[in-house]
Scaffold this motif. Structure first.
Motif, mmCIF file in Angstrom:
data_model
loop_
_atom_site.group_PDB
_atom_site.id
_atom_site.type_symbol
_atom_site.label_atom_id
_atom_site.label_comp_id
_atom_site.label_asym_id
_atom_site.label_seq_id
_atom_site.Cartn_x
_atom_site.Cartn_y
_atom_site.Cartn_z
ATOM 1 N N GLY A 106 0.790 -1.219 0.000
ATOM 2 C CA GLY A 106 0.000 0.000 0.000
ATOM 3 C C GLY A 106 0.820 1.265 0.000
ATOM 4 N N ARG A 107 2.124 1.160 -0.197
ATOM 5 C CA ARG A 107 2.986 2.345 -0.199
ATOM 6 C C ARG A 107 3.076 2.974 -1.583
ATOM 7 N NH1 ARG A 107 8.099 0.984 3.777
ATOM 8 N NH2 ARG A 107 6.861 0.355 5.600
ATOM 9 N N ILE A 108 2.792 2.205 -2.611
ATOM 10 C CA ILE A 108 2.767 2.717 -3.985
ATOM 11 C C ILE A 108 1.382 2.454 -4.557
ATOM 12 C CG2 ILE A 108 3.716 2.485 -6.315
ATOM 13 C CD1 ILE A 108 6.351 1.623 -5.097
ATOM 14 N N GLN A 109 0.757 3.488 -5.082
ATOM 15 C CA GLN A 109 -0.555 3.333 -5.677
ATOM 16 C C GLN A 109 -0.413 2.925 -7.145
ATOM 17 O OE1 GLN A 109 -3.537 3.408 -4.118
ATOM 18 N NE2 GLN A 109 -2.247 3.570 -2.268
ATOM 19 N N PRO A 110 -0.993 1.797 -7.528
ATOM 20 C CA PRO A 110 -0.905 1.382 -8.945
ATOM 21 C C PRO A 110 -1.725 2.317 -9.828
ATOM 22 C CG PRO A 110 -2.404 -0.055 -7.745
ATOM 23 C CD PRO A 110 -1.776 0.841 -6.721
ATOM 24 N N ASP A 111 -1.358 2.367 -11.100
ATOM 25 C CA ASP A 111 -2.104 3.167 -12.062
ATOM 26 C C ASP A 111 -3.374 2.460 -12.509
ATOM 27 O OD1 ASP A 111 -0.208 5.395 -12.327
ATOM 28 O OD2 ASP A 111 1.120 3.846 -13.118
ATOM 29 N N GLY A 112 -3.483 1.176 -12.212
ATOM 30 C CA GLY A 112 -4.667 0.409 -12.535
ATOM 31 C C GLY A 112 -4.725 -0.830 -11.680
ATOM 32 N N GLY A 113 -5.902 -1.417 -11.517
ATOM 33 C CA GLY A 113 -6.041 -2.597 -10.682
ATOM 34 C C GLY A 113 -6.182 -2.235 -9.218
ATOM 35 N N ARG A 114 -6.194 -3.245 -8.370
ATOM 36 C CA ARG A 114 -6.366 -2.981 -6.941
ATOM 37 C C ARG A 114 -5.701 -4.067 -6.105
ATOM 38 N NH1 ARG A 114 -12.384 -4.892 -5.072
ATOM 39 N NH2 ARG A 114 -12.413 -6.906 -6.168
ATOM 40 N N VAL A 115 -5.408 -3.692 -4.844
ATOM 41 C CA VAL A 115 -4.851 -4.614 -3.853
ATOM 42 C C VAL A 115 -5.857 -4.722 -2.725
ATOM 43 C CG1 VAL A 115 -2.997 -5.028 -2.196
ATOM 44 C CG2 VAL A 115 -2.468 -4.050 -4.428
ATOM 45 N N THR A 116 -6.228 -5.936 -2.368
ATOM 46 C CA THR A 116 -7.180 -6.154 -1.271
ATOM 47 C C THR A 116 -6.501 -6.939 -0.157
ATOM 48 O OG1 THR A 116 -7.995 -8.192 -2.313
ATOM 49 C CG2 THR A 116 -9.170 -6.135 -2.798
ATOM 50 N N ARG A 117 -6.932 -6.657 1.063
ATOM 51 C CA ARG A 117 -6.333 -7.296 2.225
ATOM 52 C C ARG A 117 -7.446 -7.786 3.149
ATOM 53 N NH1 ARG A 117 -1.893 -3.837 5.501
ATOM 54 N NH2 ARG A 117 -1.112 -3.591 3.373
ATOM 55 N N ARG A 118 -7.304 -8.995 3.667
ATOM 56 C CA ARG A 118 -8.297 -9.518 4.601
ATOM 57 C C ARG A 118 -8.379 -8.626 5.834
ATOM 58 N NH1 ARG A 118 -6.788 -15.051 7.103
ATOM 59 N NH2 ARG A 118 -6.116 -13.731 8.841
ATOM 60 N N GLY A 119 -9.558 -8.448 6.355
ATOM 61 C CA GLY A 119 -9.743 -7.564 7.501
ATOM 62 C C GLY A 119 -8.872 -7.956 8.679
ATOM 63 N N GLY A 120 -8.209 -6.959 9.260
ATOM 64 C CA GLY A 120 -7.381 -7.190 10.439
ATOM 65 C C GLY A 120 -5.978 -7.673 10.160
ATOM 66 N N VAL A 121 -5.616 -7.922 8.895
ATOM 67 C CA VAL A 121 -4.277 -8.411 8.562
ATOM 68 C C VAL A 121 -3.246 -7.301 8.781
ATOM 69 C CG1 VAL A 121 -2.774 -9.095 6.655
ATOM 70 C CG2 VAL A 121 -4.976 -10.200 6.962
ATOM 71 N N ARG A 122 -2.193 -7.621 9.520
ATOM 72 C CA ARG A 122 -1.119 -6.663 9.803
ATOM 73 C C ARG A 122 0.107 -7.018 8.956
ATOM 74 N NH1 ARG A 122 1.079 -6.708 14.836
ATOM 75 N NH2 ARG A 122 1.417 -4.450 14.845
ATOM 76 N N MET A 123 0.648 -6.020 8.265
ATOM 77 C CA MET A 123 1.772 -6.251 7.354
ATOM 78 C C MET A 123 2.900 -5.279 7.662
ATOM 79 S SD MET A 123 1.760 -6.240 3.176
ATOM 80 C CE MET A 123 3.234 -6.632 2.221
ATOM 81 N N ALA A 124 4.116 -5.773 7.713
ATOM 82 C CA ALA A 124 5.303 -4.946 7.951
ATOM 83 C C ALA A 124 6.245 -5.071 6.767
ATOM 84 C CB ALA A 124 6.021 -5.383 9.220
ATOM 85 N N VAL A 125 6.943 -3.970 6.443
ATOM 86 C CA VAL A 125 7.852 -3.946 5.296
ATOM 87 C C VAL A 125 9.220 -3.412 5.735
ATOM 88 C CG1 VAL A 125 8.261 -3.062 2.979
ATOM 89 C CG2 VAL A 125 5.916 -3.520 3.730
ATOM 90 N N LEU A 126 10.265 -4.137 5.382
ATOM 91 C CA LEU A 126 11.630 -3.640 5.550
ATOM 92 C C LEU A 126 12.104 -3.114 4.206
ATOM 93 C CD1 LEU A 126 14.214 -3.496 7.451
ATOM 94 C CD2 LEU A 126 14.955 -5.553 6.243
#
Length: 592
Positions: free
Chosen positions: A52-72
């Motif tokens: 979710g840090r980069i917005q695509p120019d098309g399409g979508r990203v969905t995440r299950r409710g409550g899912v926690r994600m970390a990025v290095l």
């Protein structure tokens, strides 16, 4: 398995190019996904969109409710004013985080050598990277995404991280995404591989070894389109199948299918021929380190190093961060004079070093790549075939359209390719590689290994990339407590040594002795006497092996009986050396 995250018809483009076009992918509970691809093809951009840090120019990203994600990320996002402790555990009370087994394990595995109260701004780049990784891993996450996590980690740190990620979640829980060029690490943690290429994300089952097999099959079906990549990856697969047994147990495919793919691929290196060529170029004298010691202030780094580097020797140097690996390379290269001892160099030695600072490119930053190549030699011999510098650069994964770019405008991976090429074209007979995997992708690493397979000279390598070390070198040494130690068992032996030493250091001295008691004075003297005898025998054996290898290189190559006898003699001596090494280790533990 429950769904965690999904991407549907993702499209991403920049002003100059389309990065992704209609990419669909998903992450389920239990997925451990390694992401590979050429530099610039969009691996980090893919992670950014999924997080979710980069917005695509098309399409979508969905995440299950409550899912926690970390990025290095690859970048440094730590606050330089905070302490190490505050960066990792925040404001949590000490009794709370100290009672958490995961937090203790992460701290011990990544930052035990860094001051807890030191400010982040006072740390080196590698230390800051480890603090950032520790800060991420101490928390609970459903999905962990890591972008080049092995950068700045030594072999022990990488091994610890692989073990941590394998056991962090239950087998059917959590999700891992990792972008890395470390192929050993991929095989350890990944159960699936995504290859990012040509605006798509192509999934493969298994880690790197399985990915290589499937990619070879794909390339064979499209041989007319990708013949160059096919040949390279088939050679890579040949090494994987002929390498350590652990590599061949992971792919879930028929072993006979893999063998059929490589049945016409010759051995990776003709060691006898390369040794003969190296001796012809170098003579018998390369570089001898004779009782060499180096200290920085009151801190000794190298102690009494004895190493006679032979023509055609291909050696990896292992050691923890700060152990003295770069110091040893500097002594070999002649850029650092030892405090004591002597360095003797052969008269014909022409040494070149691939360093981490792009030294060779500093003065040509304003020149175009095409003009730089025009000033070099016209042809270079690889596997018996003559290639122009431009062809060799293309073989190393450098796009032809970038030949018109200025050197200073190249990406880190492109600069590394050009740096490596210019060093090869200078025709050294001793090549020193200091962390050559920085800024490069897996394709570049495979191409570099391919070129080095037929390079007839002495090769010394320092790298945290275990796969690379095992692939391009024939023997490994380690710097432990300032001394150079041969490792007949390779990286695994080094890790066992380090683990054993750490356990011994943390244990109470009397309790560390078998049977609860130490040796008597007479027993200790006898042990010390045997240890000294073993050390003398080891030195003689190593000298015999070096002499026999040289004799093998000089031997008449039409005399097959004589060659076989010399080869068998080397095997016998090496077996004896291994046995003595093991005895030396046992005696050393008793004396300490």
């Amino acid at each position: 398995m429950a769904h965690l995250l999904g991407a549907e018809a993702l499209h991403l483009e920049y002003p100059t190019r389309v990065v992704f076009d209609s990419v669909t992918a998903g992450i389920d509970e239990g997925d451990r996904i390694g992401i590979v691809g050429r530099n610039g093809d969009g691996k980090s951009s893919l992670l950014g969109m999924l997080a979710g840090r980069i917005q695509p120019d098309g399409g979508r990203v969905t995440r299950r409710g409550g899912v926690r994600m970390a990025v290095l990320d690859q970048g440094d996002t730590l606050d330089p004013a905070l302490t190490v402790g505050a960066s990792i555990v925040g404001t949590r009370p000490e009794h709370e985080w100290a009672g958490d087994a995961r937090v203790r394990d992460v701290i011990a595995g990544l930052v035990s050598d860094i001051g807890w109260d030191a400010t982040v701004g006072s740390l080196s780049g590698g230390q800051r990277r480890r603090v950032a990784l520790a800060a991420l891993l101490v928390d609970d996450w459903d999905i962990v995404a890591l972008d080049e996590p092995t950068n700045h980690l030594d072999v022990e740190g990488i091994t610890w991280l692989a073990g941590h990620l394998r056991t962090r979640w239950a087998p059917n829980a959590g999700g891992l995404l990792v972008v890395t060029h470390d192929r050993w690490f991929l095989d350890e943690v990944a159960t699936a591989t995504w290859e990012v290429h040509d605006r798509i994300v192509e999934p493969f089952e298994g880690g790197y070894a399985a990915y290589v097999l499937q990619r070879v099959e794909r390339d064979r079906q499209a041989a007319s389109v990708e013949s160059k990549r096919q040949n390279l990856m088939r050679k890579e697969l040949a090494w994987l199948r002929r390498g350590p047994p652990a590599r061949t147990s992971k792919p879930k495919f028929r072993i006979d299918a893999a063998n059929q793919l490589i049945e016409d691929v010759p051995p990776i290196r003709d060691r006898v021929a390369l040794s003969r060529l190296a001796t012809a170029r170098l003579g018998k004298d390369v570089v001898d380190l004779l009782d060499v010691s180096v200290a920085y202030g009151d801190k000794p780094v190298l102690r009494g190093i004895e190493w006679r580097i032979a023509p055609g020797e291909r050696t990896a140097i292992l050691g923890a961060n700060g152990a003295g690996k770069s110091t040893l390379l500097a002594v070999i290269a002649g850029t650092l004079q030892p405090d004591s001892g002597r360095v003797k160099r052969g008269k014909t030695v022409q040494l070149a070093m691939l360093d981490q600072q792009f030294t060779e490119l500093a003065e040509i930053g304003g020149d175009r790549v095409r003009d730089v190549l025009a000033r070099t030699k016209t042809t270079y011999l690889v596997d018996g075939k003559e290639m122009t510098p431009a062809q060799l650069l293309e073989r190393l994964g450098f796009a032809r359209e970038h030949l018109s770019a200025r050197v200073g405008e190249l990406s880190g991976g492109q600069k590394r390719r050009l740096q490596f090429l210019l060093i090869l074209l200078s025709e050294p007979n001793v090549l020193v590689l200091d962390e050559p995997t920085n800024d490069v992708d897996t394709d570049m690493l495979a191409a570099m290994e391919d070129v080095l397979d037929s390079w007839p000279g002495t090769l010394i390598v320092v790298s945290h990339d275990r796969y690379l070390l095992e692939r391009i070198t024939d023997q490994q040494y380690a710097i432990i407590d300032g001394r150079l130690r041969h490792l007949p068992g390779g990286v695994d032996e080094y890790l066992r040594l380090r683990e054993h030493r750490e356990q011994a250091a943390s244990a109470d001295q009397p309790a560390a002795r078998p049977g609860g008691g130490g040796q008597s004075g007479a027993q200790l003297r006898a042990t010390q006497k045997e240890l000294a005898s073993v050390e003398r025998r080891l030195a003689k054996l190593q000298a015999q092996i070096d002499t026999t290898r040289t004799a093998l290189a000089d031997h008449d190559h039409s005399d097959y009986v004589g060659l076989a006898a010399e080869t068998e003699r080397i095997r016998t001596l090496e077996a004896e050396l291994t046995e003595l090494e093991n005895r030396w280790y046992e005696l050393s533990e008793l004396v300490e």
